[in-house]
Design a protein around this motif. Sequence first.
Motif, PDB file in Angstrom:
ATOM      1  N   THR A  75      -6.940   3.183  -0.606  1.00  9.47           N
ATOM      2  CA  THR A  75      -5.703   2.739  -0.166  1.00  9.47           C
ATOM      3  C   THR A  75      -5.544   3.187   1.369  1.00  9.47           C
ATOM      4  OG1 THR A  75      -4.656   2.510  -2.359  1.00  9.47           O
ATOM      5  CG2 THR A  75      -3.253   2.363  -0.352  1.00  9.47           C
ATOM      6  N   LEU A  76      -5.719   4.489   1.571  1.00  8.86           N
ATOM      7  CA  LEU A  76      -5.423   4.955   2.898  1.00  8.86           C
ATOM      8  C   LEU A  76      -6.350   4.215   3.986  1.00  8.86           C
ATOM      9  CD1 LEU A  76      -5.311   8.824   2.406  1.00  8.86           C
ATOM     10  CD2 LEU A  76      -3.297   7.160   3.187  1.00  8.86           C
ATOM     11  N   ASP A  77      -7.828   3.909   3.679  1.00 13.28           N
ATOM     12  CA  ASP A  77      -8.578   3.140   4.302  1.00 13.28           C
ATOM     13  C   ASP A  77      -8.198   2.044   4.629  1.00 13.28           C
ATOM     14  OD1 ASP A  77     -10.331   5.394   4.397  1.00 13.28           O
ATOM     15  OD2 ASP A  77     -11.612   4.764   2.830  1.00 13.28           O
ATOM     16  N   THR A  78      -7.617   1.135   3.541  1.00 10.88           N
ATOM     17  CA  THR A  78      -7.244  -0.287   3.756  1.00 10.88           C
ATOM     18  C   THR A  78      -5.952  -0.175   4.734  1.00 10.88           C
ATOM     19  OG1 THR A  78      -7.827  -0.851   1.512  1.00 10.88           O
ATOM     20  CG2 THR A  78      -6.038  -2.182   2.473  1.00 10.88           C
ATOM     21  N   GLY A  98       0.891  -1.151  -0.119  1.00 11.35           N
ATOM     22  CA  GLY A  98       0.019   0.007   0.015  1.00 11.35           C
ATOM     23  C   GLY A  98       1.014   1.251   0.079  1.00 11.35           C
ATOM     24  N   LEU A  99       1.887   1.290   0.574  1.00 13.44           N
ATOM     25  CA  LEU A  99       2.948   2.481   0.758  1.00 13.44           C
ATOM     26  C   LEU A  99       3.506   2.824  -0.661  1.00 13.44           C
ATOM     27  CD1 LEU A  99       4.612   1.912   4.158  1.00 13.44           C
ATOM     28  CD2 LEU A  99       2.994   3.700   3.775  1.00 13.44           C
ATOM     29  N   VAL A 100       3.793   1.444  -1.227  1.00 15.89           N
ATOM     30  CA  VAL A 100       4.255   1.589  -2.585  1.00 15.89           C
ATOM     31  C   VAL A 100       3.095   2.245  -3.728  1.00 15.89           C
ATOM     32  CG1 VAL A 100       5.115   0.499  -4.660  1.00 15.89           C
ATOM     33  CG2 VAL A 100       6.124  -0.094  -2.182  1.00 15.89           C
ATOM     34  N   ILE A 101       1.958   1.895  -3.562  1.00 18.56           N
ATOM     35  CA  ILE A 101       0.798   2.350  -4.322  1.00 18.56           C
ATOM     36  C   ILE A 101       0.640   3.847  -4.225  1.00 18.56           C
ATOM     37  CG2 ILE A 101      -1.725   2.253  -4.741  1.00 18.56           C
ATOM     38  CD1 ILE A 101      -1.708  -0.521  -4.197  1.00 18.56           C
ATOM     39  N   LEU A 102       0.713   4.433  -2.775  1.00 18.22           N
ATOM     40  CA  LEU A 102       0.661   5.874  -2.527  1.00 18.22           C
ATOM     41  C   LEU A 102       1.730   6.564  -3.344  1.00 18.22           C
ATOM     42  CD1 LEU A 102      -0.293   5.771   1.266  1.00 18.22           C
ATOM     43  CD2 LEU A 102      -1.744   6.159  -0.803  1.00 18.22           C
ATOM     44  N   ALA A 103       3.034   5.964  -3.188  1.00 18.56           N
ATOM     45  CA  ALA A 103       4.125   6.575  -3.644  1.00 18.56           C
ATOM     46  C   ALA A 103       4.183   6.867  -5.188  1.00 18.56           C
ATOM     47  CB  ALA A 103       5.368   5.778  -3.307  1.00 18.56           C
TER      48      ALA A 103
END
Length: 502
Positions: free
Chosen positions: A405-408, A383-388
Motif C-alpha cells: 500500500t505504501l508503494d502504491t 489507501g489511507l483507510v487501508i493503512l488505518a
Amino acid sequence: MVNPGKPSGACELCRKRHIKCDEAKPTCSYCQKKDVPCWFPKSEFEVAWRDQNEVASKAVLRRVKARDRSVPKNEREQQSTGLTRRDSSDVPRVLPQDHALYALTFFFDTYLRPSTLSNYQRGFLGYVSPAWARAAISSPLRPAVNACAQALLEAWSFLNPNAPQSLARPYYAQAITAIRRHLQNAEDVDDDVLLATLLLDMYDGIRSFCGARPHESPHVKGSAAIIENRRNIPLTKKTSPSTLMGVRCRVVGAALEKGESVSTNVLKWTPVIRNNPQIIEVELEAINIEVANLQCSGAQLKSPGMAALALGLLAKAMELDKRLDAWTATIPDEWVPTYIWDLETIPSSIREAGFYRDHCTVHQSIWTADTLNVHCISRITVGLVILACLEHLQDPITDTTRMETLDTLQTLADTVCASVPFHLGDRVEVRRIDDKNIQYPHTKDNPTPDEHYVTAAAYGGMFVTKRFVELLKLAPLLRPGQLPWILGQMERVKKIYQARPT
C-alpha cells in the motif's frame, strides 16, 4: 474619475439625497429622525475611491450645454476641420463602454470555449453557453454567469474579486434573489436554476482561490436539495444528464474534501446520469461516492479497540481499490498519458520552474489530465483507510499489505506531481492568459496546441492546488524532499495567479 478634493464622510442616505450630514456615528441625526439604518463607509480608502463618475459626468454635461447655448447652431456644426457634421440616428455619437459585455465575452471565449482536442464535455460547463443563450431575462442563470465572468475578468486584470467594490458582487446577489424567487414555484425549477447554483459555487471557488483560502462550497448542498425537490419533474432535456452529473461531481468532491458522507439519495440520480455520453466519468463518480462514505467511516478508526470495524472496512477498501484500478482499463487510448523521460527534450525553463524527479506526463487536454489526477486522489484516499485498518489488526500478512500500500501511495503521488509541468508550464510569475511564449512539455511530433495555452492558464492553477491539498494528507508518508517540493509549487501557483489571503 476620483474626486480630487477632500472626500465626503457623509452616510450613504444623506449622500444620495444631497443632504448635509452631521456624520454622527453610529447613526447620524437625519437617519435617526427617519428611523432608518445608517451606513458609513468602512474606511478612508473606500471613501477616497468612491465612484464619482456619475456626478462628474453630469457636471461636464451642464457646462457643455451652457457653452452650446451661447454659440449659434451653424457655428457649432463648423469644427476646426471645416467639415459639417451629418447627424444620424444610426450612428451613436459615443460608442458605449459595456464592461459586463466585455466580461461575458472573455468568459465565453476563454473558460467556455468548446474543446477541439477531445470529446470531453467538461461536465455542466459544456452546456452553459446554449442554456444562457435561450435563458429568459428573469432566469437566475444570467446573473450567475455574469458573476463568474466579472470575477474572472477582475482576477486576470490583477484586481481582487474579494474586494468590496468588486463588480461581480451585485450579480451574485441578483442570482441568489432570482433563485429564491424561482424556488417559490416548484414547477418553475428547471435546469437553469441548477446551472445557476453550480455557477455560484464556481464563483465562490474563484474567490476562494484568489483569496488563498479553502472552498467552503455552500451552494453544493443547496443544489442537491433542489434536485430532491424536483424528483417528480421529468428530466428530459438534453442538458439534464450533464447538469445532474455536475451537481453530483461537486457533492462527491466536497464530501471527499471535508471527510463527509454522501447521501444515498445521490444514487437515485444514476438512471438519468447514465444517459450522459461521458460514461467514463460517470463510473468514476459512482465509485467515488463509495470512497467518500468509506473515508467517513474510516475516521472512527482513530479510537482504540476498533478491530471488528477495521476488518469490515478493510474488505470494503480492498474491493474499492480493485475497482479503481480496473477503471483505468476502460479509458480511451487517447486519454493514456505520454511519459517523457528524456530530459533533453524538456526546455530548461520548465525543469527550473517545477519538475519533479526525472520525468513528466503529457495529456490529451487539461480536462483528461485532471480526471486522471482525481482518480489518483481517490486511490490515495482508499489507501489511507487501508493503512488505518491495518493498525488495528494483528496478522502476519498485514506487513506485506502495508508495504504494498505504501508503494502504491508513493507511485500515485509521483503521478500527480509529474502532471504539474503540463498544467503550469514554465510560468513563475504573472503572465497574460493568452501568452503563447509560455513553454509546455510536448512530444516531438505533436507541438503544444493553441487551445492548451488558454485552458492551462485558465484552469491549471486551480486544478493543481486542489490535488496538492489532498496530497498533503500523505505528508508523513512521502519520500524525503517531496513535501517541500509540493509546498513550493503551491506557493508558485499563488505567485502566478496573485492569490492573496483575505
